[in-house]
Each structure stands twice: as C-alpha cells, then as structure tokens.
Design a protein around this motif. Structure first.
Motif, PDB file in Angstrom:
ATOM      1  N   LEU A   4      36.865  15.623 -12.847  1.00  0.00           N
ATOM      2  CA  LEU A   4      38.150  15.884 -13.262  1.00  0.00           C
ATOM      3  C   LEU A   4      37.679  16.928 -14.786  1.00  0.00           C
ATOM      4  CD1 LEU A   4      40.544  13.181 -12.556  1.00  0.00           C
ATOM      5  CD2 LEU A   4      39.853  15.081 -11.145  1.00  0.00           C
ATOM      6  N   ARG A   5      36.589  16.839 -15.164  1.00  0.00           N
ATOM      7  CA  ARG A   5      36.428  17.795 -16.402  1.00  0.00           C
ATOM      8  C   ARG A   5      35.242  18.867 -15.897  1.00  0.00           C
ATOM      9  NH1 ARG A   5      32.911  20.365 -19.716  1.00  0.00           N
ATOM     10  NH2 ARG A   5      31.529  18.532 -19.689  1.00  0.00           N
ATOM     11  N   ASP A   6      33.886  18.286 -16.071  1.00  0.00           N
ATOM     12  CA  ASP A   6      32.871  19.540 -15.873  1.00  0.00           C
ATOM     13  C   ASP A   6      33.025  19.865 -14.426  1.00  0.00           C
ATOM     14  OD1 ASP A   6      30.875  21.021 -16.647  1.00  0.00           O
ATOM     15  OD2 ASP A   6      29.457  19.178 -17.053  1.00  0.00           O
ATOM     16  N   GLY A   7      33.494  19.272 -13.360  1.00  0.00           N
ATOM     17  CA  GLY A   7      33.471  19.648 -11.991  1.00  0.00           C
ATOM     18  C   GLY A   7      34.474  20.618 -12.007  1.00  0.00           C
ATOM     19  N   LEU A  45      21.619  10.689 -18.090  1.00  0.00           N
ATOM     20  CA  LEU A  45      21.236  12.003 -17.716  1.00  0.00           C
ATOM     21  C   LEU A  45      22.407  12.743 -17.296  1.00  0.00           C
ATOM     22  CD1 LEU A  45      19.042  14.183 -17.339  1.00  0.00           C
ATOM     23  CD2 LEU A  45      18.606  13.210 -15.236  1.00  0.00           C
ATOM     24  N   HIS A  46      22.569  13.797 -17.822  1.00  0.00           N
ATOM     25  CA  HIS A  46      23.776  14.805 -17.454  1.00  0.00           C
ATOM     26  C   HIS A  46      22.972  16.293 -16.946  1.00  0.00           C
ATOM     27  CE1 HIS A  46      27.710  16.973 -17.748  1.00  0.00           C
ATOM     28  NE2 HIS A  46      26.756  18.050 -17.984  1.00  0.00           N
ATOM     29  N   THR A  47      22.958  16.286 -15.532  1.00  0.00           N
ATOM     30  CA  THR A  47      22.255  17.607 -15.105  1.00  0.00           C
ATOM     31  C   THR A  47      23.114  18.457 -14.239  1.00  0.00           C
ATOM     32  OG1 THR A  47      20.447  18.690 -14.356  1.00  0.00           O
ATOM     33  CG2 THR A  47      21.151  16.592 -13.355  1.00  0.00           C
ATOM     34  N   HIS A  48      23.095  19.672 -14.058  1.00  0.00           N
ATOM     35  CA  HIS A  48      23.857  20.395 -12.999  1.00  0.00           C
ATOM     36  C   HIS A  48      23.053  20.810 -11.899  1.00  0.00           C
ATOM     37  CE1 HIS A  48      27.707  21.452 -15.298  1.00  0.00           C
ATOM     38  NE2 HIS A  48      26.967  20.594 -16.216  1.00  0.00           N
ATOM     39  N   PHE A  49      23.811  21.122 -10.749  1.00  0.00           N
ATOM     40  CA  PHE A  49      22.913  21.406  -9.472  1.00  0.00           C
ATOM     41  C   PHE A  49      22.439  22.743  -9.702  1.00  0.00           C
ATOM     42  CE2 PHE A  49      22.530  22.998  -5.119  1.00  0.00           C
ATOM     43  CZ  PHE A  49      21.750  22.000  -4.722  1.00  0.00           C
ATOM     44  N   LEU A  78      20.977  12.909 -22.394  1.00  0.00           N
ATOM     45  CA  LEU A  78      20.214  14.091 -21.971  1.00  0.00           C
ATOM     46  C   LEU A  78      21.048  15.332 -21.069  1.00  0.00           C
ATOM     47  CD1 LEU A  78      17.276  15.330 -22.700  1.00  0.00           C
ATOM     48  CD2 LEU A  78      16.682  14.270 -20.658  1.00  0.00           C
ATOM     49  N   LYS A  79      21.360  16.207 -22.308  1.00  0.00           N
ATOM     50  CA  LYS A  79      22.541  17.002 -21.710  1.00  0.00           C
ATOM     51  C   LYS A  79      21.896  18.356 -20.963  1.00  0.00           C
ATOM     52  CE  LYS A  79      26.405  19.748 -23.283  1.00  0.00           C
ATOM     53  NZ  LYS A  79      27.088  19.887 -22.314  1.00  0.00           N
ATOM     54  N   ASP A  80      21.641  18.349 -19.827  1.00  0.00           N
ATOM     55  CA  ASP A  80      20.953  19.676 -19.156  1.00  0.00           C
ATOM     56  C   ASP A  80      21.953  20.439 -18.646  1.00  0.00           C
ATOM     57  OD1 ASP A  80      19.274  21.556 -17.815  1.00  0.00           O
ATOM     58  OD2 ASP A  80      18.940  19.891 -16.032  1.00  0.00           O
ATOM     59  N   SER A  86      28.165  23.036 -10.365  1.00  0.00           N
ATOM     60  CA  SER A  86      28.529  21.866 -10.597  1.00  0.00           C
ATOM     61  C   SER A  86      27.472  20.803 -10.722  1.00  0.00           C
ATOM     62  CB  SER A  86      29.965  21.512  -9.910  1.00  0.00           C
ATOM     63  OG  SER A  86      30.407  20.159 -10.305  1.00  0.00           O
ATOM     64  N   HIS A  87      27.616  19.465 -10.111  1.00  0.00           N
ATOM     65  CA  HIS A  87      26.794  18.437 -10.225  1.00  0.00           C
ATOM     66  C   HIS A  87      26.377  17.854  -8.786  1.00  0.00           C
ATOM     67  CE1 HIS A  87      27.854  18.132 -14.514  1.00  0.00           C
ATOM     68  NE2 HIS A  87      28.949  18.476 -14.093  1.00  0.00           N
ATOM     69  N   PRO A  88      25.374  17.304  -8.798  1.00  0.00           N
ATOM     70  CA  PRO A  88      25.126  16.564  -7.586  1.00  0.00           C
ATOM     71  C   PRO A  88      26.353  15.789  -7.066  1.00  0.00           C
ATOM     72  CG  PRO A  88      23.332  16.505  -8.692  1.00  0.00           C
ATOM     73  CD  PRO A  88      24.157  16.863  -9.784  1.00  0.00           C
TER      74      PRO A  88
HETATM   75 CO    CO Z   1      27.930  20.009 -17.979  1.00  0.00          CO
END
Ligand code: CO
Length: 638
Positions: free
Chosen positions: A34-37, A231-235, A202-204, A267-269
């Motif tokens: 509901l935010r980064d997605g 861990l914050h990573t993006h796909f 850790l903001k990737d 977005s993210h996994p």
């Molecule tokens: Co992000």
C-alpha cells in the motif's frame, strides 16, 4: 534434514497446515503493497477507497509491519488524487488497528525534495505520530545521518520505533570498487548503531543488490551488531527473490514484500512464493497462504482502474539496464521521458554516457530521491545546453544547493570547478558549509502558516502548505470547496474502465466509426506487442486547456524564430509555474529572477535577461507550461 552450516535453512517438522509449529527463528515480513507497491507500479496513484476493501484482511495476516504511508504518497495524493494524505493515515488506522504502521521518511527532506527547517521536520513527525504512525524508516539520500537527528529525537521522545536506513548504491556491477564497498556499508551501519536506532534497514531502492553480495553483507553486519536488520530490495533487475532468499539464509531479521498483484517489475518480490519456500524450515514465516491469496483476489478486482498508468510495453518483467547503468529504473525512464518531452530522444545515448560523469562530478552520491532527480535533471541539462563536456551551462538550483552543502556531505568531494561555477552568485555565499544543513535553515513553519492563512484550518493543513507551497494551497482550495476538483483527478470507476475497454475492442475489430465533434481522447493500447492509437469520446478531456496551450505554443514559436535576448521568456522545458514575481507594468533588471518554475520536481529560476518593463504575463502560480510556451514578455528599455 539438517543444514546448519552458515545459516543455510534447517528443516523442522514437515507440517504445512495453518497450525504448524512456530519456527525457531521466523523471518518477519513487512507488507509494503500500500506504499512502495503502488508507488512502483501505478505511479503512487493507489486510492484509499481501493485499499479499504482489503485493509481488514491485511491486518489479520500477522505481518511484522505495514508500510502504508510516506515516500511519494504525500506528494501524489494531494497533487494528483485530490486526497488528504493525513486522512488516509487515520482511515487506514481505523481498518487496521492491530499491525504496526510504518512510513518512509526522507530524513530532513521529510516527504519532499529538499531539506526543510527543523521546526517543519519536528511538527511533521509529531503529527505523523499523532495521526497513527508507529515505525519510521528514516533515510537520507547522501547517507549523511546528521540529517536524521531532528526526526530521531521526536520519534524517540514519543517512544516510537526509529529504523535507520542505509541507502544501497553502487558504482560497479557488484559490491566493491573504491567507493561503495563492504567497508563503506559496515561503517555506515556502525554509525547507525551508535545513534541508537531500534532497527536497521538496508535500503536497496534500485534492486542492485546481488544475492551473494546480500548474503555477505548481512553476515558481516550480523558480526558487528545485534540490532535487527531489515532488507528492502526491489525486483527491478530480476534478482529480488534470489537476494531475499540468500539474505534469509544469512540471518536477516525482516524483509519487505508485496502481495502478488502489487509485486514484481520495479516493485518487490511477492510474499506468496516465499511463504511456500520457507514452509517447514527454521525460518518459516508462519503466515497463512490461503489468507494472503484471498487478499490478492480482492486486489485484482481493482487493478483495472490503474492499468492506464502502467505503460511498460515490454514482455520482460525485469530490467537489467539498472545493473548496466547502476541507476534506479525510475531514473532511466525519467531520462527517456524528459528527453522525449524536449523532442531530443535522439540524444539518449549521450544521456547514458554523461550520467555517471555528472554523478561523479557531484560527489558520487547515492541515487535515490531527491539525488536521483538532481543528477538526472542536471544530466538532461548538460545534454541539451552544453556545447562541450563539463561546461555546465545551465545549473539547476538544486545542484547549487548540493554544492553549497544544503543536502549534507557527499560521499566523495564535489568537483571543485563545478562547485565554483555553481556557487558563483549563490545567494548564501560561495564558501560551502560543513555543518548539518538543518542548522543553517531559518525556521519556516510560521511563514508557511502565514501563506496558508484563510485556507488552512489546522496544523495538518498548514504542514501540507509548508512542504508544498503551490500544490499544497491548490489542494486546500479543492478540499474546502473554494475550487472544483478537476474531472481528470476524480477516481475512475470499474464501469468506466469497462466502457473504455469495450470501445477499444470495438475500435480494434473495426466496428467503431468516427463520430461527431465531441471532446475526444486518444488512448494508446498495446495488443500482443503491437501499439494502436484509438480515439474515444471523453468528457474528461480538457479541450479548452489544450486549445489555450496550443495558442501559447503558436506565439512562442514565432518568438523563437526571432533573435534571442529580447525579453521574451520562453519555457525551455515542460513544468509548472511556482511563482511569478512580477506583474504587468513592473520594472525589472536583467539579473532579476522574475519567474520560478518547477520542472521534473526541480526548481528553475528564470532571470529577466534585459532591463525593461513587464508587458505580458501568460501564466500564474500552479499553471502547467509546455516547452516553448511564452511565460512572460518584457519590453526592453531603450
Ligand atoms: Co523502495
């Protein structure tokens, strides 16, 4: 089965139902749909009304936290959705009272694009807490943690969770090199530990973290601290799932994921495959896959309303260009869009070539909002306006601020020549500061309250204006009914979307005949990789505005054909007018800034260029301008 060397997953009892025994070290999961997605997939345009149907279900899952606010949501909501960001926070809290809320805070940048004065930061963080925020993920685009100090104090004073973030960035394809190597990250983590953070992120943001680099980083970080690691990573690059999995093996404590329909691409996994993959291991999530699937089904229903915002025509759902250029995906597409808007797409290769050079000149900064925009826009300027490499003929206000130290300390020193050029005539002076930027900024809140008076009814309204003076005031005029909300900002309904899709189908099959003179809108549709343009009748298309824009362009075109330097101020890039400092009849001098306009979120000051008298002003604060539009006409003195 036992795999206990180096954190590789250990199998526990094979019991896959809901009441399976708890894992010895369950991985904690944040849902960021509901935010980064939707920020990644639908340009942050997700509406509260489409979140409410899934809110209670999400609250039942047992996530570690829900990221629902911050980042670009504050800007996009008041600017493009005519929604009150504060109201969303309160509304979601009502539907999701159980799971802690988290937000992304850009340190002293709050949820804007520059450093604000301490009093604005204090008030914003306090009001976020008062409106329901629990966990603050605080980052700084330069990893200059002095920019956390003010926010951290307010978070701690309120006994809320302070998560310090290290932005992950690279200058090579993998972790290493002279700048962003293991030492750099361990040093940054230690700084956060010394600040007393409750957890570390850790903001990737660009999806650059490769699986084995993630594995090694987490293991090394774990050796120096017990503070939980998120861990914050993006796909984006396609490595996201692999990287999360290796990080889980390495002992990371918390990861960020999205629910299926809001996952992948930039977005993210997705959470679902991870839940299944970890079943019956010592890192089992403990989450119920059926419960999550039900949420995904409900989310799918509303996605058609946002499909028009996803104009990625590619088959591939990953973009390896981000690794090739060490650059966030959004930044690459911005570069393309900005050059396109200036009819200069042929200079794209030049843009790719100059981008790492501009970044290096500006101190090899990490690329994340706002530095990604700062470096990106300056690169576009250099592509368009420089006649030789390194000329910096047109330096943005933000680059000048960066050179002065207003964003903090850059990773490496800024190129002295560029710095000197940027600070020539810089109003604060030509010697850069060494202090924390916030410490040199005068309080701003009272001034903002003055600007908002007559419109704002409470501190939350005033903060919207403090952060976004122009669009913030426009939003308050909509909010309190002083001005009608433009039709194109109102929510699309499913039946509207359905009608459009039927029309498109008919157009494609040749059933639709051209019809009448009503307002029409062009839609680009892609079917099996082929693009079609179809026109539909559309009461939402703002024909009048388009016509006005066309006539301005016509005027400007004539002007461009004449000799320059004649007091005709023409927009060289598309943007929005922030401030017109002069009225018709005012006397101006050549060096005076007469118009400030925002392009690609950067401020540009336009000087009069001649001594003379203002004859025409074609735009007001808040208006959009296209490239070539005549903004102001000044009659030069004899
Ligand atoms: Co992000």
């Amino acid at each position: 089965m036992q795999y206990d060397k180096h954190g590789v997953l250990e199998m526990t009892e094979m019991n896959y139902d809901r009441n399976r025994p708890a894992a010895s070290n369950p991985i904690k999961i944040n849902d960021v749909s509901l935010r980064d997605g939707h920020q990644c997939l639908f340009a942050t345009r997700g509406r509260t009304e489409d979140m409410i149907p899934v809110a209670e279900m999400i609250d039942e899952v047992g996530y570690n936290a829900l990221e629902v606010w911050g980042g670009a949501t504050f800007d996009a909501m008041h600017r493009f959705l005519a929604e009150d960001p504060w109201e969303r926070l309160r509304t979601l809290k009502k539907y999701m009272p159980k799971t802690p809320f988290s937000m992304l805070l850009r340190g002293q940048n709050v949820v804007g694009y520059r450093n604000y004065a301490d009093d604005v930061v204090e008030a914003f963080v306090q009001r976020s807490i008062d409106n329901g925020m629990d966990i603050f993920r605080v980052f700084d685009a330069l990893n200059d943690f002095r920019n956390f100090e003010v926010a951290a104090r307010v978070i701690k004073d309120n006994n809320k969770h302070f998560q310090g973030a290290v932005c992950y960035t690279l200058t090579e394809q993998r972790l290493g090199g002279d700048v962003y190597n293991m030492d750099y990250y361990l040093k940054k983590v230690q700084e956060l530990v010394d600040m007393g953070v409750d957890s570390i992120c850790l903001k990737d943001m660009a999806g650059l973290l490769a699986p084995y680099d993630g594995y090694n980083l987490i293991r090394e970080i774990k050796k120096i601290t017990d503070v939980p690691i998120n861990l914050h990573t993006h796909f984006t690059s396609g490595m996201g799932d692999l990287t999360l999995f290796k990080a889980i093996e390495a002992g990371v404590d918390i990861i960020d994921t999205c629910i299926g329909p809001y996952a992948y691409r930039s977005s993210h996994p997705a959470v679902e495959p991870l839940v299944i993959s970890l079943l019956g291991t010592n890192r089992d999530t403990g989450l119920n896959i059926k419960q999550i699937t039900a949420i995904a089904d409900e989310m799918e229903v509303h996605i058609p309303k946002y499909k028009h915002l996803d104009n990625n025509p590619k088959y591939a759902i990953h973009d390896i260009n981000v690794i090739l250029h060490q650059t966030p995906g959004g930044m690459l597409s911005n570069l393309v869009n900005q050059l396109k808007a200036m009819d200069s797409l042929d200079k794209l290769e030049e843009g790719f070539r100059l981008l790492p050079q501009v970044r290096k000149d500006l101190g090899n900064v990490p690329l994340v909002t706002p530095t990604s925009q700062i470096v990106g826009v300056q690169t576009v300027n250099n592509v368009l306006f420089d006649s030789e490499d390194g000329e910096y003929a047109n330096i943005t206000e933000q680059v000048k601020d960066l050179c002065y130290g207003m964003y903090g300390k850059t990773t490496e020193p800024i190129d002295p020549e560029v710095q000197q050029k940027a600070l020539k005539d810089y109003p604060r002076g030509s010697t850069p500061i060494e202090d924390r930027p916030g410490s040199v900024l005068e309080p701003e809140l009272e001034k903002a309250k003055g600007k908002a008076s007559g419109l704002a009814r409470n501190i939350d309204d005033e903060l919207i204006v403090a952060l976004y003076p122009v669009t913030g005031k426009r939003f308050l005029r909509w909010k309190y009914g002083h001005e009608k909300i433009p039709l194109e900002l109102r929510p699309r309904t499913l039946s509207q979307v359905e009608k459009e899709e039927t029309l498109i189908r008919k157009a494609l099959s040749g059933e639709l005949s051209a019809n009448g003179t009503k307002a029409r809108r062009q839609l680009e549709v892609t079917v099996d990789g082929e693009s079609f343009t179809v026109e539909i009748n559309d009461p939402y298309s703002n024909e009048l505005a388009n016509r006005a824009r066309r006539s301005h362009r016509a005027v400007a075109k004539e002007v461009e054909e004449e000799e320059g330097g004649t007091g005709k101020l023409i927009a060289t890039i598309p943007g929005m007018i922030v401030e017109v400092k002069k009225e018709v009849g005012d006397k101006v001098t050549a060096d005076e800034v007469v118009v400030v306009f925002e392009a690609m979120k950067m401020m540009n000051s336009v000087k009069a260029g001649v001594n003379g008298t203002v004859k025409e002003v074609h735009f007001a604060s808040g208006d959009s301008v296209n490239k070539g539009d005549l903004i102001m006409l000044i009659e030069p003195e004899e």
